[in-house]
Scaffold this motif. Structure first.
Motif, short mmCIF file in Angstrom:
data_model
loop_
_atom_site.label_atom_id
_atom_site.label_comp_id
_atom_site.label_asym_id
_atom_site.label_seq_id
_atom_site.Cartn_x
_atom_site.Cartn_y
_atom_site.Cartn_z
N GLY A 42 0.81 -1.22 0.00
CA GLY A 42 0.00 0.00 0.00
C GLY A 42 0.84 1.26 0.00
O GLY A 42 2.06 1.23 -0.19
N THR A 43 0.18 2.40 0.25
CA THR A 43 0.89 3.68 0.16
C THR A 43 0.78 4.53 1.42
O THR A 43 1.49 5.50 1.58
CB THR A 43 0.32 4.52 -1.01
OG1 THR A 43 -1.10 4.60 -0.84
CG2 THR A 43 0.65 3.89 -2.36
N LYS A 44 -0.16 4.18 2.33
CA LYS A 44 -0.34 5.07 3.49
C LYS A 44 0.09 4.41 4.79
O LYS A 44 0.33 3.20 4.82
CB LYS A 44 -1.78 5.55 3.58
CG LYS A 44 -2.78 4.43 3.64
CD LYS A 44 -4.19 4.97 3.48
CE LYS A 44 -5.17 3.81 3.32
NZ LYS A 44 -6.46 4.20 2.85
N CYS A 45 0.17 5.22 5.83
CA CYS A 45 0.51 4.70 7.16
C CYS A 45 -0.70 4.87 8.07
O CYS A 45 -1.31 5.94 8.09
CB CYS A 45 1.71 5.46 7.73
SG CYS A 45 2.13 4.92 9.40
N HIS A 46 -1.05 3.82 8.81
CA HIS A 46 -2.22 3.89 9.71
C HIS A 46 -1.82 4.34 11.12
O HIS A 46 -2.69 4.56 11.96
CB HIS A 46 -2.91 2.54 9.79
CG HIS A 46 -3.28 2.00 8.44
ND1 HIS A 46 -4.24 2.59 7.64
CD2 HIS A 46 -2.78 0.96 7.72
CE1 HIS A 46 -4.34 1.92 6.49
NE2 HIS A 46 -3.45 0.94 6.52
N VAL A 47 -0.52 4.46 11.37
CA VAL A 47 -0.07 4.90 12.70
C VAL A 47 0.06 6.41 12.72
O VAL A 47 -0.45 7.09 13.61
CB VAL A 47 1.29 4.24 13.06
CG1 VAL A 47 1.82 4.78 14.38
CG2 VAL A 47 1.13 2.73 13.13
N ILE A 48 0.77 6.94 11.74
CA ILE A 48 0.93 8.40 11.62
C ILE A 48 0.22 8.82 10.35
O ILE A 48 0.73 8.62 9.24
CB ILE A 48 2.41 8.80 11.59
CG1 ILE A 48 3.09 8.35 12.88
CG2 ILE A 48 2.56 10.31 11.40
CD1 ILE A 48 4.55 8.71 12.99
N GLU A 49 -0.97 9.39 10.53
CA GLU A 49 -1.76 9.77 9.36
C GLU A 49 -1.00 10.80 8.52
O GLU A 49 -0.50 11.79 9.07
CB GLU A 49 -3.10 10.36 9.82
CG GLU A 49 -4.23 10.00 8.89
CD GLU A 49 -5.57 10.45 9.47
OE1 GLU A 49 -6.27 11.16 8.76
OE2 GLU A 49 -5.87 10.08 10.63
N GLY A 50 -0.85 10.52 7.26
CA GLY A 50 -0.10 11.44 6.39
C GLY A 50 1.40 11.28 6.53
O GLY A 50 2.16 12.01 5.88
N GLY A 51 1.83 10.35 7.37
CA GLY A 51 3.28 10.16 7.59
C GLY A 51 3.96 9.61 6.34
O GLY A 51 3.37 8.85 5.58
N SER A 52 5.21 10.00 6.16
CA SER A 52 5.93 9.55 4.96
C SER A 52 6.92 8.44 5.30
O SER A 52 7.58 7.90 4.43
CB SER A 52 6.67 10.72 4.33
OG SER A 52 7.59 11.24 5.27
N LYS A 53 7.03 8.11 6.59
CA LYS A 53 8.00 7.10 6.99
C LYS A 53 7.32 6.03 7.84
O LYS A 53 6.53 6.36 8.74
CB LYS A 53 9.10 7.78 7.82
CG LYS A 53 10.41 7.07 7.72
CD LYS A 53 11.54 7.96 8.18
CE LYS A 53 12.83 7.46 7.59
NZ LYS A 53 13.97 8.24 7.97
N CYS A 54 7.64 4.78 7.56
CA CYS A 54 7.09 3.68 8.37
C CYS A 54 7.75 3.68 9.75
O CYS A 54 8.97 3.78 9.86
CB CYS A 54 7.36 2.36 7.64
SG CYS A 54 7.02 0.91 8.64
N VAL A 55 6.92 3.57 10.79
CA VAL A 55 7.46 3.55 12.15
C VAL A 55 7.15 2.22 12.85
O VAL A 55 6.98 2.18 14.07
CB VAL A 55 6.92 4.74 12.99
CG1 VAL A 55 7.50 6.05 12.51
CG2 VAL A 55 5.38 4.78 12.95
N ALA A 56 7.09 1.14 12.06
CA ALA A 56 6.92 -0.19 12.67
C ALA A 56 8.06 -0.40 13.67
O ALA A 56 9.18 0.07 13.46
CB ALA A 56 6.96 -1.26 11.59
N ALA A 57 7.75 -1.11 14.76
CA ALA A 57 8.67 -1.12 15.91
C ALA A 57 9.67 -2.27 15.89
O ALA A 57 9.30 -3.42 15.65
CB ALA A 57 7.86 -1.18 17.20
#
Ligand SMILES: Cc1cc2nc3c(=O)[nH]c(=O)nc-3n(C[C@H](O)[C@H](O)[C@H](O)COP(=O)(O)OP(=O)(O)OC[C@H]3O[C@@H](n4cnc5c(N)ncnc54)[C@H](O)[C@@H]3O)c2cc1C
Ligand code: SF4
Length: 340
Positions: free
Chosen positions: A145-160
């Motif tokens: 996909g293209t979006k992040c569900h953790v940081i809305e509008g975020g451009s970087k994945c912040v998976a832990a």
């Protein structure tokens, strides 16, 4: 029932063969250690490699060896059960032993390896799901996909980063030995990580982790690991913190390191903590005050996000609690810190 996709298995018997088998196909290939993370991820279609290079036949990757200079070499295929039950390792490097003992549950520790734990994929509650579940959400930028569900509008994945042994290895100043098509290299584990949840390592997945090297411990090295999790029997960390304290002959702390995990894409060292602890002595008021100060620092610097399950405000409230308990456990030679 979730089924594995189709793939080809290769069984090298040397490191060099493994590197060749990894690089000789055009499509994706993955190394397989214990498979306790890779297999579920493949069932979820997070990876669909054409080839899996199984590492179980490479003798060089196994075992725990004390070297002449006092350092310890741990082969990447050494299981977490072996790491957590090794007496000398436990005495010299308690934080690592404790962290390994708290990874998932006994069966998975019998299969899961230290190398696989270091190279573990980042985790996110919107990502570690079945293909069907993810498709209902429109996927996310880590996969399909293209979006992040953790940081809305975020451009970087912040998976832990959710690997329990990583913060312990960070506090111990471990060095990692990798093999690739150009040969071998060694790097400090602190240089491995990058702040990108899609791939949180500076080394590509085609390089083989051969061994983890731990420097000779100081004469009075203490340590502990604290792990917050939902189920005491088996669970990824909701927050994890490793502590190392080096004391001089009088019991005064002369060096220290703390590192947290399960926050963002990379393990999180508390860089200002050593300055608060050095010069204090466990059992004295100075240490008690330093513990409070480090716990407050941790609460300020460790900001859990809604990237993994568990209420992030609760996880944040637990940060100073687990930091304090881990520091006291390290000082007193207790631990690990967790609930059952
Ligand atoms: C129910 C459950 C609970 C779990 N709980 C925890 C937990 O609490 N804490 C935790 O840290 N983990 C947990 N895990 C994840 C996993 O079991 C461990 O992290 C384990 O250490 C992974 O090791 P492995 O050998 O099985 O790795 P694999 O699954 O074989 O590999 C993991 C990744 O590392 C790569 N890799 C493996 N070895 C190497 C190597 N030598 N060189 C280069 N790349 C390599 C693989 O290609 C793959 O991408 C859990 C898993 C499950 C299923
Ligand atoms: S943080 Fe989670 S939801 Fe956002 S891109 Fe990464 S895996 Fe996907």
């Amino acid at each position: 029932m979730l089924r594995l996709p189709k793939f080809e298995v290769k069984n090298p018997s040397t490191v060099e063969e493994a590197i060749t088998m990894m690089s000789e196909i055009d499509g994706e290939a993955r190394f397989l250690a214990g498979g306790t993370d890779l297999n579920p991820n493949m069932k979820h279609r997070l990876f669909t490699p054409e080839r899996v290079v199984a590492l179980g036949g490479i003798e060089e990757l196994f075992g725990i060896t004390q070297l002449e200079d006092g350092s310890l070499r741990i082969g990447a295929m050494t299981t977490l059960s072996e790491v957590s039950s090794h007496m000398e390792l436990g005495a010299a490097y308690p934080a690592l032993s404790q962290a390994a003992s708290l990874v998932s549950g006994p069966q998975l520790r019998n299969m899961g390896t230290l190398g696989g734990n270091v190279m573990l994929e980042t985790r996110c509650q919107w990502y570690n799901q079945t293909y069907f579940w993810r498709s209902a959400l429109g996927f996310c930028m880590k996969k399909d996909g293209t979006k992040c569900h953790v940081i809305e509008g975020g451009s970087k994945c912040v998976a832990a980063a959710s690997n329990d042994t990583a913060p312990a290895l960070m506090t111990l100043g471990a060095e990692l030995e990798f093999a690739n098509a150009s040969g071998r290299k060694r790097m400090p584990i602190a240089d491995l990580w990058q702040a990108d949840g899609i791939w949180n390592k500076k080394v590509p997945h085609t390089e083989l982790l051969v061994a983890i090297h731990l420097p000779k411990p100081s004469a009075d090295q203490r340590g502990a690991y604290g792990k917050l999790r939902d189920r005491g029997s088996i669970d990824f960390p909701l927050f994890g913190i490793a502590v190392r304290l080096d004391c001089d002959a009088n019991g005064v702390i002369e060096d220290a390191a703390l590192c947290a995990v399960a926050l963002q894409a990379r393990p999180w060292p508390l860089k200002k903590a050593p300055a608060l602890l050095v010069g204090t002595k466990p059992g004295e008021d100075s240490f008690a005050a330093a513990v409070e100060a480090v716990a407050a620092l941790a609460a300020k610097q460790c900001r859990p996000m809604p990237n993994i399950p568990g209420d992030h405000d609760y996880r944040h409230a637990m940060v100073p609690v687990y930091t304090k308990r881990a520091l006291l456990a390290a000082a007193n030679g207790d631990g690990p810190v967790h609930h059952v």
